[in-house]
Design an enzyme around this catalytic site. Structure first.
Site, mmCIF file in Angstrom:
data_model
loop_
_atom_site.group_PDB
_atom_site.id
_atom_site.type_symbol
_atom_site.label_atom_id
_atom_site.label_comp_id
_atom_site.label_asym_id
_atom_site.label_seq_id
_atom_site.Cartn_x
_atom_site.Cartn_y
_atom_site.Cartn_z
ATOM 1 N N GLU A 255 0.816 -1.207 0.000
ATOM 2 C CA GLU A 255 0.000 0.000 0.000
ATOM 3 C C GLU A 255 0.861 1.274 0.000
ATOM 4 O O GLU A 255 1.732 1.446 0.847
ATOM 5 C CB GLU A 255 -0.923 -0.028 1.235
ATOM 6 C CG GLU A 255 -1.807 1.185 1.415
ATOM 7 C CD GLU A 255 -2.725 1.450 0.234
ATOM 8 O OE1 GLU A 255 -3.392 0.512 -0.213
ATOM 9 O OE2 GLU A 255 -2.765 2.605 -0.243
ATOM 10 N N THR A 299 -5.834 1.229 -5.392
ATOM 11 C CA THR A 299 -5.330 -0.140 -5.258
ATOM 12 C C THR A 299 -5.967 -1.054 -6.294
ATOM 13 O O THR A 299 -5.287 -1.869 -6.933
ATOM 14 C CB THR A 299 -5.647 -0.730 -3.864
ATOM 15 O OG1 THR A 299 -5.238 0.190 -2.876
ATOM 16 C CG2 THR A 299 -4.957 -2.049 -3.657
ATOM 17 N N HIS A 414 -1.628 3.399 4.718
ATOM 18 C CA HIS A 414 -2.667 4.047 3.922
ATOM 19 C C HIS A 414 -2.965 5.419 4.510
ATOM 20 O O HIS A 414 -2.953 5.580 5.724
ATOM 21 C CB HIS A 414 -3.937 3.183 3.943
ATOM 22 C CG HIS A 414 -4.963 3.600 2.924
ATOM 23 N ND1 HIS A 414 -5.710 4.745 3.050
ATOM 24 C CD2 HIS A 414 -5.349 3.022 1.762
ATOM 25 C CE1 HIS A 414 -6.504 4.853 2.008
ATOM 26 N NE2 HIS A 414 -6.309 3.826 1.208
HETATM 27 C C1 GP9 Z 1 -8.597 -1.180 0.860
HETATM 28 C C2 GP9 Z 1 -7.272 -0.956 0.246
HETATM 29 C C3 GP9 Z 1 -6.940 0.494 0.158
HETATM 30 O O1 GP9 Z 1 -9.102 -2.455 0.720
HETATM 31 O O2 GP9 Z 1 -7.190 -1.566 -0.981
HETATM 32 O O3 GP9 Z 1 -7.541 1.073 -0.904
HETATM 33 P P1 GP9 Z 1 -7.012 2.335 -1.690
HETATM 34 O O4 GP9 Z 1 -7.728 3.515 -1.105
HETATM 35 O O5 GP9 Z 1 -5.547 2.466 -1.562
HETATM 36 O O6 GP9 Z 1 -7.425 2.048 -3.059
HETATM 37 MN MN MN Z 2 -3.834 1.479 -2.134
#
Ligand code: GP9
Ligand code: MN
Length: 646
Positions: A255, A299, A414
């Protein structure tokens, strides 16, 4: 019935349009970080909020009853202010404007909960100040502020507002030819035609895209296949063919891991010590010029790129908008080789519409939040912390039938980068951006969690039988934090060139026991992973429809396209309509001026560069539009790849 009086003062619709126009202009100019290159753009940006405000509010004159007219103006003003405010909150996170498909991502919006709260600021209330004023005076001085025009007057007002609108569009088209046909850059649309008209445009485009699926019949496919054969298809690396045959593939979607975090220090401490070492490891191929190519789907877009070697969409998240399509994905292609595919991610299954999309992409199993032991103690920010996540994932990996392809998606790093004090092992950065400051300890935490995972994999005995890929999914620090970013990178400012370079994310392909690992500097991107992994697994993919190349091959396309149409070649970085020297970041115009001796030579050279950049741009635009056409038309439903259907 109350009679409407002749206007004694300026009518409310005019006052309201002036207030709303001025407010919107202030927000455009000082809150949205729109770039203005010349005085024409300044002028258009100044005019368009008044034009839209007038257009909507002047419709009020068609109400005969003064109380209705006032009510219309009040609510229209409130609605338009809410639109501005919603975009503003959204912009703080994404440096982008809302699109219709995004509004349908309701389930995501609720999950965004804690993040949204951090994006709302107390002074946002000021945005509603003019609404409050209009609300008050419209009730108090209703009789004085309403108007009753004869029919010709009403038509006159409407005609006047349409003339204003046409004038605005004319200037916009002059400033940016083909704005409406190409319009994939939302910032351009907003600054040229205004936020409100942009939303209208967005609705029209959305409906147009929807109809594409209905009318598609597969006729477009041969043309796309020809393009791929001619332009995309290249030799795979023979050396790497089959190196991972029969091995497990563990793919870690890291992430918000950005390239700038690698090999960096804060207060003399390495930010990502484990990953820095891993990049140098003899079993690791580390890609140093690897770009993320995601759009609004973050993501999920990175996942889409990896599984399909296709571009995500320029608007909305393809996981949401086209989660029910047919795809010819990596998991589908490896199935015949006996692979099972799973995703381990401790979040609810509806986020990003993953459950539906994973089904469409033939992923066998999605182990979400319910497969983990999640408690307030082992959670932070978006959910389960990365260390317990990796720890609890080991038994889940062990119970899988081998060989498996498993994607693991981390969560702690995140936005807004929250971390418990006991988990922080490095100082925050010290700048005016809390986001960047907090990012440092959370990215370090992720680094440690991956280190721990490597140790656990070794202990479990799975390490030797696996290939481990680690990829940053997308940027974590948006352009809103450019001042702080410039400070971090020790630069005077972040130029458009730097902005593109900040879209680099690390990619590691770690093959235990390989021994030939190296750092690979060639330009590359997320679109390249599917052909690369297929080749490593020894899987034939000649018939596939895809847009990337094997990362290990020297025979590759000579550009990497970003989702917004920017691109990178060996020599240039093209962004915001200009080409920059890829090595130095200097605008090519400047380079030419410095390097040439005569004007003639300069103009010749400049034309040459322009032609090269335009040719690549055409190629990039075609490629993106073919990828879009496949998705919008759901064209894979018409193709038989000769594999067994489930
Ligand atoms: C949540 C993760 C984060 O499941 O994939 O999402 P993002 O905001 O980075 O797309
Ligand atoms: Mn992400």
């Amino acid at each position: 019935m109350k009679q409407l009086k002749k206007p004694k003062k300026i009518p409310l619709y005019v006052i309201a349009a002036l207030l709303l126009g001025l407010k919107t202009y202030i927000v455009y100019r000082f809150v949205f970080n729109v770039e203005l290159d010349n005085s024409m753009q300044e002028l258009i940006l100044f005019i368009n909020p008044f034009v839209s405000a007038f257009l909507i509010l002047a419709l009020g004159v068609w109400f005969k009853k003064s109380s209705r007219q006032m009510k219309y103006i009040r609510y229209a003003m409130l609605a338009m202010t809410l639109i501005v405010w919603a975009n503003l909150v959204f912009y703080r996170q994404f440096t982008d404007f809302i699109t219709i498909p995004q509004l349908f991502m309701g389930s995501n919006m609720t999950d965004l909960g804690s993040s949204i709260l951090t994006l709302i600021e107390p002074w946002d209330l000021f945005i509603f100040a003019d609404v409050a004023i209009v609300w008050y005076v419209s009730k108090k001085f209703e009789g004085n502020l309403s108007v009753l025009y004869p029919r010709s007057g009403k038509v006159g007002v409407l005609a006047f507002s349409l003339v204003l609108l046409a004038g605005n569009f004319f200037l916009a088209e002059m400033e940016r030819p083909q704005l409406f046909t190409r319009g994939f850059d939302r910032e351009y649309l907003v600054k040229n035609i205004g936020l409100l008209n942009y939303h209208v445009y967005d609705v029209i485009i959305h409906s147009k895209n929807e109809s594409q699926r209905v009318f598609a019949d597969g006729n477009e496919i041969p043309e796309i296949q020809d393009f791929i054969q001619e332009n995309v298809d290249h030799e795979r690396s023979e050396e790497m063919n089959g190196v991972a045959e029969g091995k497990n593939v563990i793919f870690i979607n890291a992430e918000s891991l950005q390239h700038f975090a690698m090999d960096s220090e804060v207060n003399g401490e390495e930010v990502t010590p484990f990953l820095d070492d891993l990049a140098q490891d003899e079993d690791t191929y580390y890609f140093d010029n690897f770009y993320e190519q995601t759009g609004q789907g973050n993501t999920s877009d990175s996942e889409f790129l990896v599984e399909n070697s296709m571009y995500p969409l320029s608007r909305g998240a393809v996981f949401f908008t086209h989660g029910g399509n047919d795809y010819h994905s990596f998991p589908e292609m490896i199935e015949d080789k006996g692979y099972t595919s799973t995703v381990l991610h401790s979040n609810n299954k509806s986020f990003w519409n993953r459950e539906q999309m994973y089904n469409s992409m033939n992923i066998d199993e999605f182990k979400g939040e319910e497969s983990y032991d999640v408690s307030p103690e082992n959670s932070v920010g978006w959910g389960l912390k990365d260390k317990p996540y990796f720890e609890q994932s080991i038994p889940l990996l062990e119970e899988q039938e081998e060989p498996f392809y498993t994607k693991m998606i981390t969560l702690t790093n995140h936005f807004p980068f929250e971390l418990d004090e006991e988990d922080a092992t490095i100082d925050k950065f010290d700048s005016n951006s809390n986001t960047l400051n907090n990012y440092i300890p959370t990215v370090r935490y992720m680094d440690e969690s991956i280190e721990q995972f490597f140790d656990d994999l070794k202990d479990s005995g799975m390490y030797e039988d696996s290939v481990i890929v680690i990829m940053g999914d997308h940027i974590g620090i948006s352009e809103n934090h450019n001042n702080a970013m410039a400070q971090f990178l020790d630069k005077d400012e972040i130029t458009p060139y730097d902005q593109v370079q900040l879209q680099r994310v690390p990619l590691f392909i770690h093959i235990p026991g390989d021994g030939n690992g190296e750092q690979i500097d060639k330009i590359s991107g997320q679109i390249d992973l599917k052909p690369t992994m297929l080749n490593m697994l020894g899987i034939e993919s000649d018939e596939d429809i895809y847009f990337g190349n094997d990362l290990f091959s020297d025979d590759r396309k000579d550009y990497i396209a970003l989702r917004n149409g920017d691109f990178i070649t060996d020599d240039y970085v093209s962004t915001a309509g200009a080409c920059y020297d890829r090595e130095t970041g200097e605008p090519m115009d400047q380079v030419i001026e410095e390097e040439t001796n005569s004007e003639e030579e300069a103009s010749e050279k400049s034309e040459e560069v322009q032609n090269t950049c335009e040719a690549v741009q055409d190629q990039v635009d075609t490629e993106l539009s073919y990828s879009d056409a496949l998705i919008y038309g759901d064209l894979f439903r018409f193709i038989d790849f000769g594999e067994e259907e489930e």
